[in-house]
Each structure stands twice: as structure tokens, then as C-alpha cells.
Design a protein around this motif. Sequence first.
Motif, PDB file in Angstrom:
ATOM      1  N   LYS A  15      12.153   4.195  -4.139  1.00  0.00           N
ATOM      2  CA  LYS A  15      10.910   4.894  -4.462  1.00  0.00           C
ATOM      3  C   LYS A  15       9.764   3.929  -4.631  1.00  0.00           C
ATOM      4  CE  LYS A  15      12.673   9.060  -5.997  1.00  0.00           C
ATOM      5  NZ  LYS A  15      12.991  10.175  -6.488  1.00  0.00           N
ATOM      6  N   TRP A  16      10.074   2.702  -4.936  1.00  0.00           N
ATOM      7  CA  TRP A  16       8.991   1.753  -5.151  1.00  0.00           C
ATOM      8  C   TRP A  16       8.755   0.877  -3.933  1.00  0.00           C
ATOM      9  CZ3 TRP A  16       6.188   1.720  -9.682  1.00  0.00           C
ATOM     10  CH2 TRP A  16       6.695   2.545 -10.686  1.00  0.00           C
ATOM     11  N   GLN A  17       9.573   1.089  -2.897  1.00  0.00           N
ATOM     12  CA  GLN A  17       9.490   0.216  -1.735  1.00  0.00           C
ATOM     13  C   GLN A  17       8.142   0.216  -1.067  1.00  0.00           C
ATOM     14  OE1 GLN A  17      12.322   0.908   1.337  1.00  0.00           O
ATOM     15  NE2 GLN A  17      13.874  -0.181   0.179  1.00  0.00           N
ATOM     16  N   GLN A  18       7.531   1.380  -1.007  1.00  0.00           N
ATOM     17  CA  GLN A  18       6.271   1.451  -0.274  1.00  0.00           C
ATOM     18  C   GLN A  18       5.244   0.488  -0.832  1.00  0.00           C
ATOM     19  OE1 GLN A  18       4.721   5.349   1.196  1.00  0.00           O
ATOM     20  NE2 GLN A  18       6.200   6.103  -0.274  1.00  0.00           N
ATOM     21  N   PHE A  19       5.314   0.243  -2.143  1.00  0.00           N
ATOM     22  CA  PHE A  19       4.252  -0.543  -2.743  1.00  0.00           C
ATOM     23  C   PHE A  19       4.316  -2.013  -2.376  1.00  0.00           C
ATOM     24  CE2 PHE A  19       2.323   2.739  -4.969  1.00  0.00           C
ATOM     25  CZ  PHE A  19       3.302   3.573  -5.474  1.00  0.00           C
ATOM     26  N   GLU A  20       5.476  -2.436  -1.830  1.00  0.00           N
ATOM     27  CA  GLU A  20       5.557  -3.853  -1.480  1.00  0.00           C
ATOM     28  C   GLU A  20       4.757  -4.164  -0.240  1.00  0.00           C
ATOM     29  OE1 GLU A  20       9.588  -4.757  -0.856  1.00  0.00           O
ATOM     30  OE2 GLU A  20      10.247  -3.987  -2.791  1.00  0.00           O
ATOM     31  N   TYR A  21       4.453  -3.127   0.528  1.00  0.00           N
ATOM     32  CA  TYR A  21       3.896  -3.392   1.850  1.00  0.00           C
ATOM     33  C   TYR A  21       2.382  -3.467   1.836  1.00  0.00           C
ATOM     34  CZ  TYR A  21       8.401  -3.043   4.000  1.00  0.00           C
ATOM     35  OH  TYR A  21       9.688  -3.277   4.367  1.00  0.00           O
ATOM     36  N   ALA A  22       1.863  -4.370   2.669  1.00  0.00           N
ATOM     37  CA  ALA A  22       0.420  -4.586   2.712  1.00  0.00           C
ATOM     38  C   ALA A  22      -0.301  -3.325   3.145  1.00  0.00           C
ATOM     39  CB  ALA A  22       0.086  -5.740   3.645  1.00  0.00           C
ATOM     40  N   PHE A  82      11.127   8.302   1.674  1.00  0.00           N
ATOM     41  CA  PHE A  82      11.213   7.377   0.552  1.00  0.00           C
ATOM     42  C   PHE A  82      11.603   8.086  -0.723  1.00  0.00           C
ATOM     43  CE2 PHE A  82       9.785   3.519   2.411  1.00  0.00           C
ATOM     44  CZ  PHE A  82       8.972   3.888   3.446  1.00  0.00           C
ATOM     45  N   GLY A  83      12.092   9.312  -0.587  1.00  0.00           N
ATOM     46  CA  GLY A  83      12.568  10.017  -1.761  1.00  0.00           C
ATOM     47  C   GLY A  83      11.483  10.757  -2.518  1.00  0.00           C
ATOM     48  N   LEU A  84      10.389  11.106  -1.843  1.00  0.00           N
ATOM     49  CA  LEU A  84       9.278  11.825  -2.488  1.00  0.00           C
ATOM     50  C   LEU A  84       8.894  11.138  -3.805  1.00  0.00           C
ATOM     51  CD1 LEU A  84      10.069  15.590  -1.952  1.00  0.00           C
ATOM     52  CD2 LEU A  84       8.265  14.271  -0.945  1.00  0.00           C
ATOM     53  N   PRO A  85       8.397   9.919  -3.712  1.00  0.00           N
ATOM     54  CA  PRO A  85       8.114   9.153  -4.935  1.00  0.00           C
ATOM     55  C   PRO A  85       6.828   9.577  -5.622  1.00  0.00           C
ATOM     56  CG  PRO A  85       7.493   7.860  -3.026  1.00  0.00           C
ATOM     57  CD  PRO A  85       8.059   9.146  -2.491  1.00  0.00           C
ATOM     58  N   TYR A  86       6.753  10.854  -5.987  1.00  0.00           N
ATOM     59  CA  TYR A  86       5.525  11.295  -6.665  1.00  0.00           C
ATOM     60  C   TYR A  86       5.365  10.596  -7.995  1.00  0.00           C
ATOM     61  CZ  TYR A  86       4.124  14.997  -3.472  1.00  0.00           C
ATOM     62  OH  TYR A  86       3.676  15.680  -2.393  1.00  0.00           O
ATOM     63  N   GLY A 129      -2.712   8.546  -3.619  1.00  0.00           N
ATOM     64  CA  GLY A 129      -1.485   8.589  -4.408  1.00  0.00           C
ATOM     65  C   GLY A 129      -0.601   9.741  -3.990  1.00  0.00           C
ATOM     66  N   LYS A 130      -1.234  10.895  -3.730  1.00  0.00           N
ATOM     67  CA  LYS A 130      -0.473  12.061  -3.288  1.00  0.00           C
ATOM     68  C   LYS A 130       0.215  11.803  -1.970  1.00  0.00           C
ATOM     69  CE  LYS A 130      -2.737  16.483  -4.034  1.00  0.00           C
ATOM     70  NZ  LYS A 130      -2.079  17.623  -3.570  1.00  0.00           N
ATOM     71  N   GLN A 131      -0.529  11.147  -1.055  1.00  0.00           N
ATOM     72  CA  GLN A 131       0.057  10.877   0.258  1.00  0.00           C
ATOM     73  C   GLN A 131       1.260   9.961   0.143  1.00  0.00           C
ATOM     74  OE1 GLN A 131      -2.486   9.333   3.237  1.00  0.00           O
ATOM     75  NE2 GLN A 131      -3.156  11.361   3.842  1.00  0.00           N
ATOM     76  N   ILE A 132       1.092   8.914  -0.681  1.00  0.00           N
ATOM     77  CA  ILE A 132       2.191   7.958  -0.837  1.00  0.00           C
ATOM     78  C   ILE A 132       3.387   8.665  -1.442  1.00  0.00           C
ATOM     79  CG2 ILE A 132       2.901   5.878  -2.054  1.00  0.00           C
ATOM     80  CD1 ILE A 132       0.099   4.870  -1.836  1.00  0.00           C
ATOM     81  N   GLY A 133       3.081   9.579  -2.378  1.00  0.00           N
ATOM     82  CA  GLY A 133       4.181  10.259  -3.046  1.00  0.00           C
ATOM     83  C   GLY A 133       4.850  11.305  -2.185  1.00  0.00           C
ATOM     84  N   GLY A 134       4.158  11.755  -1.129  1.00  0.00           N
ATOM     85  CA  GLY A 134       4.699  12.865  -0.363  1.00  0.00           C
ATOM     86  C   GLY A 134       5.622  12.468   0.763  1.00  0.00           C
ATOM     87  N   ARG A 135       6.012  11.206   0.825  1.00  0.00           N
ATOM     88  CA  ARG A 135       6.842  10.776   1.949  1.00  0.00           C
ATOM     89  C   ARG A 135       8.305  11.028   1.646  1.00  0.00           C
ATOM     90  NH1 ARG A 135       2.835   6.784   3.010  1.00  0.00           N
ATOM     91  NH2 ARG A 135       1.580   7.794   4.604  1.00  0.00           N
ATOM     92  N   LEU A 136       8.859  12.013   2.300  1.00  0.00           N
ATOM     93  CA  LEU A 136      10.244  12.394   2.052  1.00  0.00           C
ATOM     94  C   LEU A 136      11.230  11.262   2.329  1.00  0.00           C
ATOM     95  CD1 LEU A 136      11.977  14.604   1.093  1.00  0.00           C
ATOM     96  CD2 LEU A 136      11.867  15.701   3.295  1.00  0.00           C
ATOM     97  N   THR A 185       5.693  -2.131   9.013  1.00  0.00           N
ATOM     98  CA  THR A 185       5.890  -0.751   8.586  1.00  0.00           C
ATOM     99  C   THR A 185       6.970  -0.686   7.536  1.00  0.00           C
ATOM    100  OG1 THR A 185       5.568  -0.224  10.886  1.00  0.00           O
ATOM    101  CG2 THR A 185       6.255   1.560   9.449  1.00  0.00           C
ATOM    102  N   PRO A 186       6.669  -0.027   6.420  1.00  0.00           N
ATOM    103  CA  PRO A 186       7.734   0.174   5.450  1.00  0.00           C
ATOM    104  C   PRO A 186       8.809   1.055   6.052  1.00  0.00           C
ATOM    105  CG  PRO A 186       5.608   0.658   4.487  1.00  0.00           C
ATOM    106  CD  PRO A 186       5.390   0.491   5.956  1.00  0.00           C
ATOM    107  N   THR A 187      10.038   0.587   6.011  1.00  0.00           N
ATOM    108  CA  THR A 187      11.141   1.460   6.423  1.00  0.00           C
ATOM    109  C   THR A 187      12.054   1.600   5.229  1.00  0.00           C
ATOM    110  OG1 THR A 187      11.965  -0.539   7.413  1.00  0.00           O
ATOM    111  CG2 THR A 187      11.313   1.195   8.911  1.00  0.00           C
ATOM    112  N   PRO A 188      12.406   2.806   4.912  1.00  0.00           N
ATOM    113  CA  PRO A 188      13.235   3.011   3.728  1.00  0.00           C
ATOM    114  C   PRO A 188      14.607   2.380   3.903  1.00  0.00           C
ATOM    115  CG  PRO A 188      12.942   5.056   4.918  1.00  0.00           C
ATOM    116  CD  PRO A 188      12.094   4.058   5.600  1.00  0.00           C
ATOM    117  N   GLU A 189      14.966   1.505   2.969  1.00  0.00           N
ATOM    118  CA  GLU A 189      16.305   0.911   3.032  1.00  0.00           C
ATOM    119  C   GLU A 189      17.048   1.361   1.810  1.00  0.00           C
ATOM    120  OE1 GLU A 189      13.834  -2.999   4.323  1.00  0.00           O
ATOM    121  OE2 GLU A 189      15.132  -3.047   2.566  1.00  0.00           O
TER     122      GLU A 189
END
Lengths: 292, 218, 322
Positions: free
Chosen positions: A49-56, A231-235, A222-229, C28-32
Motif C-alpha cells: 500500500k505504501w509502494q506508490q510513494f517510493e516512486y518519483a 496496489f490494494g486501494l491504499p486510501y 490523494g484520491k487518485q493514488i488511493g483508488g488504484r486497485l 512505473t510503480p508495479t505492485p510487488e
Amino acid sequence: MSNVLYDLPGPKARLRNRLLGGVSIIGIVALLAYIVMRFNDTGQFDSIKWQQFEYAAIQQQLVDGYLTTLRAAGTAAVLALVLGTLLAAARLSDHAYFRAPASFLVELFRAIPLLVLIFFAYYGPIQLGYKVGPFWPLVIGLTIYNGAVLAEIFRAGILAVARGQSEAAYALGMRKTQVMSLILLPQAVRAMLPAIVSQLVVLLKDTALGFIIQLPELLYVGKQIGGRLPFGLPYVPSYLVVAAIYITTCGLLSWLAFWLQKRLTRGRRRKTTVDTVPVLETGAGTGSAPNA
Amino acid sequence: MNEFLHVLTDNWDVIGSHFLATIELFLIAGVCSLVLGTLLTAMRVSPVPALRGFGTGYVLLLRNCPLTLVFALLVFAVPKLDVNLDYFPSACVALTAYTSAFVCEALRSGINTVPVGQAEAARALGMTFTQVLGNVVLPQAFRTVVPPMISVFNAMLKNTTIAAGFSVAEAGAIQAYLSERGENQIYVLLWVTIGFLILVAPLVVTQRMLERRWGVAR
Amino acid sequence: MRITRIVAMTAAVATLSLGLAACGKEGTPTPETPAGSGAAPQAASDACTSSGTSFAPASGVAIAGSPTFEKIKSAGKVVIGVKFDQPNLGYKDASGKRCGFDIEIAQLIASKLGVDPAKIEYKEIASANRETAIKGGEVDYYVGTYSITEKRKADVSFAGPYFVAAQDLLVRKDDTSITGSSSLQGKKVCSATGSTPIQRVRDQKLTDAGNIVEFKTYSECVSQLIDKKVDAVTTDDAILKGYAAQNQSLLKVVGSPFTDPATGRPYPEKYGIGLAHDDKALRDFVNAALEKAEQDGTWQKIYDGTLGKSGSAATAPALEKY
């Protein structure tokens, strides 16, 4: 310290206070621990759920959203200050044909919910056939609402200057404009500054309403980032991050208001000619620095 | 003009019921935030440092967080805590949590305006805690507290519109609902505005009246 | 003294944020999903992949009598309204790339209009605001699961349909009580504000008015579904299949489309391209472009590479020109 509600504590009271203190600390820690544990159990702290935040790319989106928020708030703040000045000047005018419409407008704009003002600015022009994006309706809505509130703050500030000042100025033969600009405004601005900054904090928080008309500001991102299924819907992580950003920014601004008030009333041992303007309206959240 | 009136009469079922929901939301959240706000104030002025810290922290967090975010956290984060609230109660809780921070601030500044000498004199005369509060402190604090408090509730009434973005069928949702029915947007918004003016008017009038009567000269 | 403290704090915050920024991973973030994490759902990839169709911009395009086309030509770019959270239809992945059936149809039309697909400006517009965005000129056209209805034709015009879907339900994998539109009584149903499926549920009273939940986006509905706050998400099956494909362990599509009792056939959700109401010239042009794509196999290639991956085959529908 003795204060209005209770006197200096004696030995029994001290013991009681310490007991209460211990119990409340346990209670608070238990509550926080429960929240953290539940979040952990439902997987909110899973790395996915926190993975997205690592990316630029995501960080850039957050920064862009934040900048859009700041841009909307900044534009609206400047325009609201201008509008507030105009309305306040009209309300303080000697001529009824300025005063009455201005009073009516101020009361009207303060009574309409901000969301409805934004809808007017967004759907109204489209009904009439004009092109409009989401940025300007939000800014216009914020300007109108906060302009009315700022007008009230300005008026209260000017009226809070001790009457003797303006009376003396008139006695010296100054005209109204001179009185206003040379005597009243400089003193009033000092009193108004904390209240103005508090209102600007309110303005910054209200930019969050932009998500309803799809302005890509911070909450929307924030909503968009949270809405990605995938990644587990990290709302929850997303909203927590966004909340941290808002609280830090608004907290800094509120602290600035508080510091301004402290600074302006520091070193005034004698009774001053101006008291700081009291909190007029706790709008969609005004900070109320305690009355001096 | 005819069309304007028709927008109201044709859609009275929607407009009426949604405004009723707004009033319900306002009343419930109002009462609850008064209670919670008083509790927070009691915590903030209490002699126990832990409670003082908690109260201050709560107010700091919620005053600097947009209400929209509070709603969002309540609808999306709180279910994870095993608390299953329906959408209307969620809205009530969110509004209560947010407004109580401002109620607390208003109460606290009211209490602070009462000079300490008053309470000390009362205690010197031998009055008990309840007597000091009831006869000396609160009546004086009341005058300073009430007009800002009315402002807070005025603001809360307007903030109820945010609940519309989180699936509560109240006044803020009227515009979206009626645009599905194809009504003229400007007329719909004008009626929503009129509705809010009617709701807000009593609060504003009371506030002005009280400010004038109780204007505290220092 | 206090000044130095403030300066120190600001410096600390600044360095922290700079440090974090430098830590930003590229790409691209890819879920792992780490091994052995039972609670985390099995995730499909978030990264966008296109169907591989190339969209070379046509040259020398001229459409007489189309104000929208004049605007596009003079601006040198085209503004298209799209969705961003519908997998395989209109999706924006975490790196900002867009892909999906609707996106590629939009790119196809843009290329036929003579605009390089790299010069497209995408605007994300929610379901409830589509008509206002087109009427107000905020977008030149809209491609995003936009169902053609008579009511909407009063505000905008449609080219197409380029796809026909049906209304269906998305439920939790272990929920066997919901089998179709008739078993919704007493259940909470969620959809996006302003979409035709939720209007149908409301008009036909398939569940109580108090059980209808509306959010701005479908992903919020899906989140509430997983959290057990609603029992079903209803919208077009094309959209639902995308969500189910992204999370097969938690979600499933019921698979029994809402049927019109009068005809015995499913209510068709005809996806059209939303255009300005009075722009007939552009409408005819887009219809012609769609027809050509359907005939020369481009449509099929785009479909198989995007929506077809969700699991169902389809054929191009007949266009309704007016």
C-alpha cells in the motif's frame, strides 16, 4: 497557578491529579495502540500500500497537486484581500448608497455555503454557454466568500482603533481619506493581522473542495493514488499522507498568526490604543488565537 | 419566472427531503459538538497535564485539517477500525469531531476573558467550586462566548454541504440530483441558496442582536 | 534565539524533503506482493500496456462547418475528456501513462482529425460533469463509457456507438446472496453519481432509496465494497470486469445482466463519443472514421489488446447515425 476555575492544589488534590493523569495516559495510549493495531491487522501498513510513494512519478503528482492547491489559495487570497478592502471601504462610507448595498452583499455572501458559490461559478457560466475550467470557479467561490469575511475583519479592525485617535485627527482638520490612511489604517492593520492570517488558513483548507469539480489539487491527487486497485486501494495511507501535508502547512500558517499576535502585543505594558481584533467568524475553520 | 417556480414545485420531494436531512444533520452534530467541545475544554483547562496535552493535540490536528479530509478519513479509514457506520452517522461524527475543536476554542477564550480576581474573590468569600462557576464565572463568560459560538454553528450549517460528496442526501446533493433530471442548473442553485438563507437567517439575526446587547466594554 | 530555531527547523524540513525527493524511484510503480503476505490481495499489474495499434496522424484533414474542428486546428492540439480509474477502458497508471479501450478510440479519432496522439491533452471529467464539460467547451469531445441516452441528446450529441455493454453487478467473491437485479432488495448498491445504471436502480426501485450509495468514482465504490459497507457495485459489465480482473481473489462479477422485461434482452449501454450538440459535420466525420475502423480490423485489434483482456470477446456494433 491559580486560575479562574480552581485554586492551587493541596496535597489531596495533587494526588488526585496524578492519579487522573496516570489513568488518562493509559487511556490515550490504549486508544492510539488500538488504532495502530487495527490498521496493521487490515493491512494498512503492508508495503504494497505504501509502494506508490517510493516512486518519483507519484511524488511528482503529489507535488503538482500541492502546487495547484497553493496556487489556488494564493490567487484567491490576493483577490479576497482586494475584494475585502473594497467592501470594507464601502461599508465604512458616509454615503448610504455605498453602505447599504455593501452591507447587503457582505451579509449575503457570508450566508451562502462555499460549495454553493463554487457550483454557481462552475455550472452557471456553462448554462449560459461559456467555457470554464475547474480552477477559476474554485478561486471565484473562495474570493467571494473570504472577501466578505475579510471585509468584516477590516471593518472591525478600523472600528477597534480608539475613538480618540480619529476625533483628534478630525479636530486637526484632516479629511476622511487622510484620517483613514494616515491614522487609522496603520494602527488597525497591526490589530487585524492575526485574524487575517487565520482567515487565509481557512482559505487554504477550503481549496480541498476543488475535488468536487475535479480540480487536480492535493486531495484529488490523494484520491487518485488511493483508488488504484492493483496496489490494494491504499486510501488510508494516501489520505494519511495528504492529511500530514495539510496539517503541516496549515499548522505553520496558524503558528505564524499566533506568533504575529504575540509579537504585536509584546512590550505593550500600557493599555494600547488598539486591541487585537477578536475572532469574528470561525468559518469553515478559522484559527482563533486566544484573545489578548 | 414561471419556470423558476416550477423547478421548486416539480422537485419539491427532492428539495424538501434533502433540506430536512441538512437540518437533521445540523441539529445532531450541533448538540454532539457542544457536548464534545465542552469535554475538550474541560480537558484543556484541567490541572492534569496529560489531559491538557491530549485536548491541545486534538484541537491542533482538527483545526488544521480540511473538513473534507476528515469526512474522507471517516468514510474510508474508520471501517478498517471495525467500526461500521452508515453514511449519515459518519457525516454526523465527522462534523462533530471538526466543529467541537472550534467550540472548544470559543469556550476557552470565553473562560480566559473572566479576570482571575473574580474567582479568587469568590473563593475568598468561601464559595464552593460549583458556586464559583455558577454565580460568578459562567455568567460573565457567557456573554463573551455566545456570539462566537453562534458563528461556529453558522459555519457548521454551511459545512453540512460537504457531506454531499460522501453519499449523504442533503442540500449539497440537490444540484447533482436535479441535473440528472435535466433541470436548469442556475434555477436549482438559486433555490438551494434561498433555502440556506432561510436557515441561516435566524442564526445571524440572533448573533447581531446579542453582539449589540452584550458588547463588552473593557 | 527563536529566529535561529525557526531557521534550523526550516532547514531540517527542506533537507528532509530534498532527500526524499532524491529517493524517488524512477519508472512505473508495479505492485510487488511480498511473499507470504496473506492479507494483501493478489494484484494484477497496474502498468499500462497498449494494444500496439499505431495511430499515425492523417494529413490534409478538412471538415467543413465544424466549429470544434476549427478550434482544434487553430489550437494545434485536441482536448479530450476521459476517465482515469477504469481498468482496460480509461486508466491512468501510477506513472501517469494512460491506456485502455476508450483511450485508444480517442487516440484513433484524434489521429484521423490530423492531430498527433502525443499532442492530446487529456482532461479527467467525472460522470456527473460530462454534459457540462462538453457544453462549456472544456473538452472537444469525450470518450469515457459515455452511454447514449435520449435525455443526454438534449445537451450533447453522440457519434457511435463504438461498443455495447450491459449493466451488471460486482460483489464480493464469497457473497452468494446476490444473483441478479431482482435479488437487490435490502442490499446496499453503489455507483457513480450521474451514471445511467444508478438511475435505473432508482427508477425501478430495485432497492430502497436509503440503500443507494453514490460516490464520484467507481474505485471509491469498490473500496466500500471490499470494506463491506456496500453489498454491490453496479455499472457496465465492461468496467466491472476490469475491476474483477485486477483483484480476482476478492471480487467477482455476478454475470447476469439487467434485462428489460419488455424485450427479454439486456439493457444496452451504448458507448458513444460525446460531441457538441450542434456540430453535425464533426459527428458525421467521427462516425465515418469509426465505421472504417470497424471494417478494416482496427477496432478488433484495439479491442483485443485492451478490453478483450478482461475476458470476453466482442464484435463491433452497428453505428447509429443521426
